[in-house]
Design a protein around this motif. Structure first.
Motif, mmCIF file in Angstrom:
data_model
loop_
_atom_site.group_PDB
_atom_site.id
_atom_site.type_symbol
_atom_site.label_atom_id
_atom_site.label_comp_id
_atom_site.label_asym_id
_atom_site.label_seq_id
_atom_site.Cartn_x
_atom_site.Cartn_y
_atom_site.Cartn_z
ATOM 1 N N ALA A 156 0.542 -0.888 0.211
ATOM 2 C CA ALA A 156 0.651 -0.088 -0.403
ATOM 3 C C ALA A 156 0.937 1.298 -0.319
ATOM 4 O O ALA A 156 1.802 0.883 0.566
ATOM 5 N N PRO A 157 0.528 2.829 -0.835
ATOM 6 C CA PRO A 157 1.197 3.460 -0.829
ATOM 7 C C PRO A 157 1.211 4.808 0.081
ATOM 8 O O PRO A 157 2.197 4.882 0.285
ATOM 9 N N ASP A 158 -0.355 4.376 1.117
ATOM 10 C CA ASP A 158 -0.601 5.054 2.640
ATOM 11 C C ASP A 158 -0.300 4.604 3.345
ATOM 12 O O ASP A 158 -0.519 3.644 3.874
ATOM 13 N N ARG A 159 0.876 4.876 4.345
ATOM 14 C CA ARG A 159 1.017 3.457 5.613
ATOM 15 C C ARG A 159 -0.100 4.161 6.881
ATOM 16 O O ARG A 159 0.726 4.888 7.309
ATOM 17 N N SER A 160 -1.097 4.657 6.254
ATOM 18 C CA SER A 160 -2.526 4.943 7.420
ATOM 19 C C SER A 160 -1.792 4.936 9.336
ATOM 20 O O SER A 160 -1.427 3.753 8.652
ATOM 21 N N PRO A 161 -2.211 5.149 9.701
ATOM 22 C CA PRO A 161 -2.326 4.759 10.676
ATOM 23 C C PRO A 161 -3.049 3.854 11.522
ATOM 24 O O PRO A 161 -2.681 1.944 11.811
#
Length: 451
Positions: A156-161
């Motif tokens: 995943a490109p976005d390492r969200s919390p």
């Protein structure tokens, strides 16, 4: 020497993701069950994934866990990547811990302080995401499919919390399920099934296996070995494997080990066991420490089989060296010979990352296992990849069983790298490699010499 491959052999890939899978589920007997949980064909795939997760976590879902888990993975695997990653990013936040239940369990523990109260507190604090992972494992090939799910997460490109939190739950679950005590160590030979050998060719990530003849040269000769760790749920799919050369010397170039024209030796005449390639096979198991257990198990096995073996060492790549050198000496010509060896030794001993550990991943792995840096070789890997990642440099890490524990503690406690006298000589600073202005010798990490 350790590396991970991002693609699986075709037959190990996830089931077909062509449309219509969810419609077929609803047309079968399972459709009635799903409608009973409120899962609708009118919702898009993204919403249905959350509905199926809710159903699994519900009290009713526990009785139908395997069927629901199977339906979930059928839908998940036919969904596009963006829908899968959107689910993975949100599922942890949509199933938060039950604050009321935790408060009640804490009050009970403070009041009673007995075994029952402790179990109640443990149950109350278990993450719903962790329960979901455990329930999804009930599906056919659930363990392998969860590994595939984590591979999607890591991509995943976005390492969200939320994504990080769910990743922690998956990694924690895998650390328990793939405990080295549960794994089977197997020798992989030329007579192993073709299906498994195809996977070895595909997974090899250090020195490319160029077809069946090349694989045969690595497995069939009497002075060659290959061992892998396998999980009971993944009998034909290795987690990690190591290739070993039995030799009468410490090799300084990979060509000496894998050359087509090489003459085998009698294993009973071998004095060295050389680990020249370790490949992690499952990207979704990143962070699970198989390699250190594998090497130590293989050392024990070979010691029993061939007690005359005196030296257990590696012939390892230095994957971060070229990039580090380009940053350290921008625009400068690449040195050669002893100067290149000296700079590479300094990189391995002194370039540190988080926690004062070696920045080079392969060095961090072997030195973190308690090995010592034994020798540095120039012109050792002249393949395109070897030139690109390390200007042809390779190194030997030596596993001295009497010193492994001391080496490990020196590295982890003080950042001290165990080195041989030969490497110590390389670190005697040539004029061309003096520290840049502003750096003092007293600021540099120390290295421990182990003769």
């Amino acid at each position: 020497m350790t590396a991970a491959r991002t693609s699986l052999p075709a037959e190990a890939a996830a089931p077909s993701r062509k449309g219509g899978a969810f419609d077929r589920i609803f047309g079968a007997g399972l459709g009635k069950l799903l409608r009973g949980f409120g899962v609708s064909t009118k919702r898009d795939q993204h919403d249905r994934l959350f509905e199926l997760a809710d159903a699994l976590l519900s009290p009713r879902g526990r009785a139908s866990g395997p069927a629901l888990a199977s339906a979930f993975f059928t839908l998940y695997e036919q969904s596009p990547m963006d829908a899968r990653q959107a689910f993975l990013a949100k599922v942890h936040d949509l199933h938060p811990a039950d604050a009321q239940a935790i408060s009640a369990a804490i009050a009970r523990w403070q009041r009673d302080g007995d075994e029952e109260a402790a179990r109640a507190l443990n149950a109350a604090t278990e993450s719903p995401s962790r329960r979901l992972i455990r329930l999804l494992n009930l599906a056919p090939q659930g363990t392998q499919r969860l590994i595939g799910m984590r591979e999607d997460l890591l991509a995943a490109p976005d390492r969200s919390p939320g994504l990080k939190a769910f990743d922690r739950e998956l990694e924690s679950a895998f650390a328990n399920w793939f405990n080295a005590g549960f794994l089977e160590l197997r020798r992989i030979g030329w007579d192993t099934s073709a299906r498994l050998l195809e996977r070895i060719i595909a997974y090899e990530a250090v020195h490319e296996i160029k077809g069946w003849d090349d694989l045969r040269r690595r497995l069939e000769p009497v002075d060659r070995r290959c061992y892998g760790f396998f999980h009971p749920q993944m009998q034909d799919d290795p987690l990690i494997f190591v290739e070993v050369a039995l030799t009468d010397h410490l090799p300084g170039a990979i060509h000496d080990v894998i050359a087509a024209e090489r003459e085998p030796i009698d294993p009973r005449q071998a004095s060295h066991a050389i680990f020249y390639s370790i490949s992690n096979c499952q990207v979704g198991l990143k962070g699970i420490p198989f390699g250190n257990y594998l090497i130590k198990r293989v050392v024990g096995l070979l010691s029993d089989e061939l007690p005359q073996l005196k030296t257990f060492a590696t012939l390892s790549p230095v994957p971060g060296f070229a990039k580090w050198l380009a940053k350290d000496r921008p625009g400068a010509a690449v040195p050669e010979g002893d100067e290149l060896r000296s700079i590479a030794a300094r990189y391995l001993v002194e370039a540190k990352g988080t926690g004062s550990q070696p920045v080079d991943p392969v060095a961090r792995f072997h030195l973190g296992n308690g090995a010592r840096l034994e020798a540095v070789h120039a012109g050792a890997d002249l393949s395109p990849n070897g030139r690109k990642q390390a200007h042809g440099v390779m190194v030997n890490y030596l596993y001295d069983l009497d010193d492994i524990e001391a080496n490990y503690f020196a590295l982890t406690e003080t950042g001290t790298v165990a080195i041989s006298k030969a490497v110590r000589a390389l670190l005697e600073e040539p004029a061309e490699t003096k520290p840049a202005k502003g750096k003092r010798k007293g600021d540099e990490p120390k290295a421990a010499e182990i003769a």
